[in-house]
Design an enzyme around this catalytic site. Structure first.
Site, short mmCIF file in Angstrom:
data_model
loop_
_atom_site.label_atom_id
_atom_site.label_comp_id
_atom_site.label_asym_id
_atom_site.label_seq_id
_atom_site.Cartn_x
_atom_site.Cartn_y
_atom_site.Cartn_z
N HIS A 32 3.04 -25.69 24.80
CA HIS A 32 2.48 -25.82 23.52
C HIS A 32 3.01 -24.83 22.78
O HIS A 32 3.16 -23.29 23.12
CB HIS A 32 1.09 -25.49 23.97
CG HIS A 32 0.09 -25.72 22.74
ND1 HIS A 32 -0.39 -26.92 22.16
CD2 HIS A 32 -0.36 -24.78 21.60
CE1 HIS A 32 -1.08 -26.59 21.14
NE2 HIS A 32 -1.23 -25.29 20.82
N MET A 36 2.59 -20.76 12.93
CA MET A 36 1.40 -19.88 12.05
C MET A 36 2.10 -19.59 10.87
O MET A 36 3.19 -18.74 11.10
CB MET A 36 0.59 -19.07 12.83
CG MET A 36 -0.19 -19.45 13.99
SD MET A 36 -0.99 -18.03 14.65
CE MET A 36 -1.40 -18.76 16.26
N GLY A 143 -4.13 -15.10 20.08
CA GLY A 143 -4.34 -15.61 21.34
C GLY A 143 -5.33 -14.66 22.21
O GLY A 143 -5.57 -13.55 21.38
N GLY A 176 -9.28 -20.25 24.74
CA GLY A 176 -10.01 -19.55 25.67
C GLY A 176 -10.12 -20.46 26.88
O GLY A 176 -11.14 -20.15 27.75
#
Length: 219
Positions: A32, A36, A143, A176
């Site tokens: 993944h 951004m 993250g 999360g």
């Protein structure tokens, strides 16, 4: 099908190629990659050139999550860089259907993502046309955030929506996800589990991924 997709947002930045190779050997299913732009979310990460370089490090599918404004302007670049799945945010796309079709035209699988506060009605019409629906269970941008517990209800509702379709997109959850909650998330109906800090902060990637796979399968 239940899949683990380690997020390299939590990997060691100076060793991304090595980190990707390590999680592939540890039995990860996808990689993944969070993109951004510092506008749609308050952080800046990597672009097509880095993804192109990292593509040489793994044969696993690259699950590229575009948390950027005007994603339609960058689809071709990320497709050429080696993305296998390109996911755009419903909140950022000016013409969602057109951008999804562009992803497919580039020979890639199309995904759509929803922020925690965005209702499922925003994607109801597009669900039959996509490969993947990504439910964010933290507010995107960083993250290591804590899973928003109320998201479990949203995941359950999404599962029901998907199961009513002839063409069922995969249901991915990002934010999360850890060893304590992955079983509940799996029970709620998720197919793909994005996990960053849980894997990359562990001392044994293979052991952690194996434990997550056992937990998500015991539902």
């Amino acid at each position: 099908m239940k899949l683990i997709a380690p997020s390299i947002l939590s990997a060691e930045g100076g060793r991304l190629a090595e980190e990707i190779s390590a999680v592939e050997k540890a039995d990860a299913d996808w990689i993944h990659i969070d993109v951004m732009d510092g506008h749609f979310v308050p952080n800046i990460t990597i672009g097509p050139a880095i993804i192109s370089s990292l593509r040489k490090s793994s044969k696993l599918p690259f699950d590229v999550h575009l948390m950027i404004e005007n994603p339609e302007n960058y689809i071709e670049a990320f497709a050429a860089a080696g993305a296998d799945i390109i996911t755009i945010h419903v909140e950022a796309a000016h013409n969602l259907h057109r951008t999804i079709e562009l992803i497919k035209k580039c020979g890639k699988k199309a995904g759509v993502s929803l922020n925690p506060a965005t209702p499922l009605t925003q994607v109801e019409e597009i669900l039959p046309n996509i490969y993947l629906l990504l439910i964010m269970t933290v507010n995107p941008g960083f993250g290591g955030q804590q899973f928003i517990e109320k998201s479990l209800g949203k995941i359950c509702k999404t599962r029901k929506m998907i199961d009513a379709l002839a063409n069922k997109p995969l249901l991915e959850v990002d934010g999360g996800v850890n060893l304590r909650n992955i079983k509940s998330i799996s029970s709620a109906g998720a197919d793909v589990f994005v996990t960053g800090a849980t894997v990359f902060s562990s001392s044994d990637y293979a052991k952690t991924i194996a434990e997550m796979k056992v937990a998500m399968s015991n539902i």
